[in-house]
Design a protein around this motif. Structure first.
Motif: not given
Length: 343
Positions: A267-278
């Protein structure tokens, strides 16, 4: 080609006896497990957060994280129920790499599964007894369930295991919630067939004995994104994806429709900061659609003491597997979830 025996036979009861919950600790876990069951069944409308390190590689770092998370849980308990990720077995795509605490309790030494099993129980036990949190783990090896079934409150079946019949059947006999992830292909039918199998009675051989399970009404789905044939990430946390998942629940007549959004992985492509956006986008979708609000009531978030990841365990509390949100970002995200709910 051969199986070569290494070490002594495992005495399950002996291993469990050293870290068996009793008294107030057992009563506390049972109370929290009942609350968790009520969240899954819809009696309790709080949001579920299954949150913690990608892998629990260092006991003291994990416990420091657990202590902080426990204090945060107290502040948000009226809206959010936290189960801590204490993931001790890691699936490896090609078999290489760090396979988790159960294989390698000391990352500086060679694998030792006997010591690993003891380390796994000790870590779950210490998190429960020292912080009051209850724990989640991935059921990578169904045969190991008997070693942790009295400690773990939430079991996850991963993307590479969800098609396996033994995982599905064992899940049908677990007296705890089991989250089934979609496979790496993203095929929702595979995931929902797994939930169907887990929610129904099954008969099979387990530990050398024929068993019949009762079915697990708390089996549910986890949307973790997918990867296409070109290696591109295909997220499945979007509005339409949630409605598709809800439609499967309705068509198949499954009990306790409950959807967890895995904010990392594909879901984030393992771009960990994108977890916030998701998380933010999911909360908006919940507010927009009542069906989504009723069904999508959980997040699985990878979080540790330090942001990101490292190849070797040099920085205390920094992941050696997938990148995680650090503690400051974790606090901000949980507080944001809390403040957004039912404004």
């Amino acid at each position: 080609m051969a199986f070569i025996e290494k070490g002594q036979k495992i005495d399950i009861e002996q291993i469990k006896s050293r870290t068996r919950l009793t008294g107030q600790a057992l009563a506390h876990k049972n109370k929290r497990d009942q609350e968790l069951a009520e969240i899954l069944s819809g009696e309790d409308e709080r949001i579920l957060l299954v949150i913690g390190p990608c892998s629990s590689d260092n006991e003291e770092a994990v416990l420091e994280y657990a202590r902080r998370l426990s204090e945060l849980q107290k502040k948000v308990a009226d809206k959010i129920f936290i189960v801590m990720r204490v993931y001790t077995a890691k699936p490896r795509t090609n078999g290489d790499g760090y396979k988790g605490l159960v294989h390698q309790p000391d990352t500086s030494k060679a694998p030792s599964l006997i010591n690993g099993l003891q380390a796994v129980r000790q870590l779950h036990y210490r998190v429960i007894t020292e912080t009051g949190l209850t724990t989640a783990d991935e059921m990578l090896y169904p045969s190991n369930l008997v070693l942790v079934d009295d400690l773990v409150s939430y079991h996850a079946v991963g993307a590479r295991s969800v098609e396996d019949q033994e995982h599905r059947f064992v899940a049908s006999g677990i007296d705890a919630p089991v989250g089934m992830k979609n496979p790496t292909s993203g095929n929702l039918g595979v995931m929902f067939n797994a939930v169907y199998a887990a929610q129904n009675k099954q008969t099979f051989l387990f530990h050398g004995q024929e068993v019949e399970t009762s079915g697990n009404p708390l089996a549910h789905v986890i949307l973790r994104g997918a990867t296409n044939e070109y290696g591109k990430n295909i997220p499945n946390f979007y509005y339409e994806n949630m409605l598709d998942a809800i439609s499967y629940y309705e068509k198949m007549g499954l009990e306790n429709p409950f959807i967890v959004i895995d904010t990392n992985h594909d879901n984030s492509g393992k771009q960990y900061l994108d977890q916030i956006r998701i998380v933010r986008q999911t909360l908006l979708n919940r507010d927009w659609n009542e069906k989504i609000k009723r069904a999508v009531r959980g997040f699985m978030i990878e979080s540790y003491l330090e942001d990101g990841r490292q190849n070797e365990p040099e920085v205390f509390g920094k992941s050696i597997t997938d990148p995680c949100l650090g503690w400051d970002n974790t606090v901000q995200l949980i507080e944001e979830i809390y403040n957004t709910l039912d404004k």
